[in-house]
Design a protein around this motif. Structure first.
Motif, PDB file in Angstrom:
ATOM      1  N   GLN A  12       0.814  -1.198   0.000  1.00  0.00           N
ATOM      2  CA  GLN A  12       0.000   0.000   0.000  1.00  0.00           C
ATOM      3  C   GLN A  12       0.854   1.256   0.000  1.00  0.00           C
ATOM      4  OE1 GLN A  12      -2.334  -0.541   3.481  1.00  0.00           O
ATOM      5  NE2 GLN A  12      -3.546  -2.188   2.570  1.00  0.00           N
ATOM      6  N   PRO A  13       0.335   2.309  -0.563  1.00  0.00           N
ATOM      7  CA  PRO A  13       1.076   3.565  -0.532  1.00  0.00           C
ATOM      8  C   PRO A  13       1.216   4.011   0.916  1.00  0.00           C
ATOM      9  CG  PRO A  13      -1.199   3.949  -1.205  1.00  0.00           C
ATOM     10  CD  PRO A  13      -1.006   2.466  -1.126  1.00  0.00           C
TER      11      PRO A  13
ATOM     12  N   GLY B 133     -10.278   6.130  13.503  1.00  0.00           N
ATOM     13  CA  GLY B 133     -10.584   4.711  13.395  1.00  0.00           C
ATOM     14  C   GLY B 133     -12.084   4.512  13.299  1.00  0.00           C
ATOM     15  N   VAL B 134     -12.485   3.291  12.963  1.00  0.00           N
ATOM     16  CA  VAL B 134     -13.905   3.005  12.784  1.00  0.00           C
ATOM     17  C   VAL B 134     -14.280   1.710  13.490  1.00  0.00           C
ATOM     18  CG1 VAL B 134     -15.667   2.376  11.077  1.00  0.00           C
ATOM     19  CG2 VAL B 134     -14.080   4.233  10.576  1.00  0.00           C
ATOM     20  N   ILE B 135     -15.446   1.716  14.113  1.00  0.00           N
ATOM     21  CA  ILE B 135     -16.031   0.498  14.675  1.00  0.00           C
ATOM     22  C   ILE B 135     -17.290   0.212  13.875  1.00  0.00           C
ATOM     23  CG2 ILE B 135     -17.132  -0.537  16.688  1.00  0.00           C
ATOM     24  CD1 ILE B 135     -15.361   1.247  18.430  1.00  0.00           C
ATOM     25  N   VAL B 136     -17.431  -1.015  13.418  1.00  0.00           N
ATOM     26  CA  VAL B 136     -18.564  -1.321  12.543  1.00  0.00           C
ATOM     27  C   VAL B 136     -19.191  -2.671  12.863  1.00  0.00           C
ATOM     28  CG1 VAL B 136     -16.978  -2.279  10.798  1.00  0.00           C
ATOM     29  CG2 VAL B 136     -19.253  -1.539  10.092  1.00  0.00           C
ATOM     30  N   THR B 137     -20.519  -2.721  12.781  1.00  0.00           N
ATOM     31  CA  THR B 137     -21.218  -4.006  12.803  1.00  0.00           C
ATOM     32  C   THR B 137     -21.499  -4.290  11.335  1.00  0.00           C
ATOM     33  OG1 THR B 137     -23.393  -2.952  12.989  1.00  0.00           O
ATOM     34  CG2 THR B 137     -22.307  -3.555  15.027  1.00  0.00           C
ATOM     35  N   GLN B 150      -7.853   2.148   2.870  1.00  0.00           N
ATOM     36  CA  GLN B 150      -7.674   3.575   3.125  1.00  0.00           C
ATOM     37  C   GLN B 150      -6.815   3.821   4.363  1.00  0.00           C
ATOM     38  OE1 GLN B 150      -8.524   6.200   1.362  1.00  0.00           O
ATOM     39  NE2 GLN B 150      -9.728   5.223  -0.250  1.00  0.00           N
ATOM     40  N   GLN B 151      -6.245   2.789   4.876  1.00  0.00           N
ATOM     41  CA  GLN B 151      -5.332   2.901   6.022  1.00  0.00           C
ATOM     42  C   GLN B 151      -6.023   3.338   7.306  1.00  0.00           C
ATOM     43  OE1 GLN B 151      -2.305   1.971   4.742  1.00  0.00           O
ATOM     44  NE2 GLN B 151      -1.395   3.728   3.715  1.00  0.00           N
TER      45      GLN B 151
END
Lengths: 347, 347
Positions: A12-13, B133-137, B150-151
């Motif tokens: 990845q970049p 950061g992201v938390i997802v169901t 997207q890092q």
DNA sequence: CTGAAAGCGCTTACAG
DNA sequence: CTGAAAGCGCTTACAG
């Protein structure tokens, strides 16, 4: 694993693409790239398409914070509620989230747990993030005052602390309460208790006013000892309800001023083996799902929190568009969901 | 109102104070003002105090977006859930919100309504805002893949789509399901139906596996027609449950794979006047408040969504701190809340 | 101990 | 039709 293999991350970049990289790759200036990407300002169609193509290829996602800084306008709103675990507030947030998305706004959400200090802190965070506006179920007058001073549009929902100072969307608490008490009086009840969280906020004050108004209209004298303040905690409220129902002369009906208090009364009645509605009639303000699952179902004033949230965000957007329009209070009416928890008082 | 009076708005400053105004008012440079305000870098104590005093007086609130742009690091996280109106997701969001606040982070929340497209759109908005950061169901594998590309650190919670690709916090669905089915088998049930939303996500797959595993362990043959897929809508599921209970040979027990399905089964049983637990035993995965309000109470696997949310955000912060630590899946166990909804099958 | 300068990633009048 | 320049509001090495 073999040594010398590139780390998976190496693929990845190192950094996220910026508009500069998109522009360079397309062989145009950043200005042109910006025009191509935003669609604002002229750019030759073939160039536009090439820039967009390249942006997609690079996985370019414009930095919204940089854009907002430049434009001095943000595309997010702040929402401040008292308790997400309460289905009423959760429904409110759901309605707001839904509508925000439709309008391409993101939602910052904070749960203040009913604390005025936390509420103001969260509002400060919203100001720092320069949200376009805030929707709040206030627990003190400070939030709205603070936000107004900071020039941030604010809509109070459910409760109203800053009457005339900022917009609000509330339900017609007094009328709904009056209607429901009226029905109990019609059934023949005289000792109707009101179990309420507090009586100074508009919700509490108006539900109390409706309760009183119904008695006055019917010419029935009112026993003040039947108005009990039970706070916000289910367990504490359950104990209060337990005491109330254990009195020498217990009420024959109870009006619980919100869904938490209704749950407390329901549990207390079960503990005391007091059959509803034979020995006790129960009516709730705020209709949540368990009320139609228990037997008998609980008669309740239905508020539709999702609609309340939607109305609040509509009002907020109108305010953002017309900062100087007169302040407005939207009053939503509520319906009564009649179920089996009421009956004439025991003989 | 007299003409010539200043508009009420005229009282307030036209724009919000910036650090430049604070610096000017204090007679120092912006650099010094910044150092005084952030506490980073040296500044003579008396100067520091004066700057802070003046900032307070001006109602100065630093622009977090500008700060983040400069520092290339944001103090907010994104949270993506399927349905805020469902108490499970609401509890999850409540737990996350709580912990985020403690760590001085703000929370962006989006309700994707269970749609994979909306989910990815919302994730894109989070990327644009450069959340930490992201938390997802998750409802598809795409979100996490996209965010990883997207890092952006991501933690899947409740369901896990990207096993080994990103961190996850899930409950031990298989074990909990096995235990609860085991109890039904012990009571003598043989026709135990499983009402489930779907069977491909980890939640569905593992609850099904636990169901199957319990039968296998007990050496009891399994009737596949008793596994019914009922989707996500209460009403549709209620109709399915209704059909199931109306069969020539209905099940003597039902395991509902989540709280919505349990509600559907409960309603269907009521419609058919099928007493629980005398004619039908009911067990739910996911314990929500109505289950302890109805009579009999519903025996349920209790997941504690608030704790799940807290675990997810802890994991997210660890990941932000150590981007290259090995990917981790945290498995939370669940308890069984035994209530009155189970009994031996009717003779 | 403090300030001038550069720069984060964008957008947007303006010049050509 | 496009690009150079300025600037949104901050922070931070660096020079003095």
């Amino acid at each position: 694993m073999k040594s010398g293999m590139p780390a998976p991350d190496g693929i990845q970049p190192a950094r996220r693409a910026t508009i500069r990289e998109v522009a360079d790759a397309a062989g145009v200036s950043r200005s042109t790239a910006s025009r191509a990407l935003t669609g604002r300002g002229y750019v030759a169609p073939p160039v536009r398409d090439r820039v967009r193509e390249i942006a997609r290829g690079l996985g370019y996602v414009p930095d919204a914070t940089a854009r907002h800084l430049r434009q001095q306008a943000s595309q997010s709103i702040g929402v401040l509620v008292s308790d997400l675990s309460n289905p009423f507030y959760a429904g409110l947030a759901a309605g707001i989230s839904q509508q925000a998305r439709k309008r391409q706004y993101t939602m910052m959400l904070a749960d203040d747990g009913g604390s005025p200090e936390v509420e103001v802190e969260a509002a400060e965070a919203f100001v720092a993030l320069r949200v376009a506006g805030v929707i709040v179920t206030p627990v003190s007058a400070e939030v709205s005052t603070y936000l107004a001073r900071q020039q941030i549009p604010v809509v109070e929902v459910d409760r109203q602390f800053s009457v005339g100072v900022c917009d609000a969307v509330v339900v017609d608490n007094e009328n709904a309460a009056r209607r429901v008490i009226h029905q109990l009086l019609d059934l023949g009840h005289r000792r109707i208790a009101l179990v309420i969280d507090e009586m100074h906020w508009t919700t509490g004050r108006d539900r109390l006013a409706g309760y009183r108004g119904a008695f006055a209209a019917a010419g029935v004298p009112l026993d003040d000892s039947l108005v009990v303040t039970a706070g916000w905690d289910v367990d504490a409220a359950r104990i209060e309800a337990h005491k109330l129902l254990s009195r020498a002369e217990p009420p024959t009906a109870i009006f619980a001023a919100n869904n938490v208090l209704a749950e407390a009364v329901w549990r207390a009645a079960a503990e005391l083996n007091m059959p509803i509605p034979e020995r006790l009639s129960l009516v709730s303000f705020d209709d949540v799902s368990w009320m139609s699952l228990v037997r008998p179902g609980v008669t309740a004033v239905a508020q539709d929190p999702v609609a309340l949230g939607e109305a609040a965000i509509s009002q907020l957007f109108e305010r953002i568009q017309s900062p100087h329009a007169p302040v407005r209070t939207v009053l939503l009416s509520a319906t009564v969901a009649a179920r089996g928890s009421t009956a004439p008082p025991p003989a």
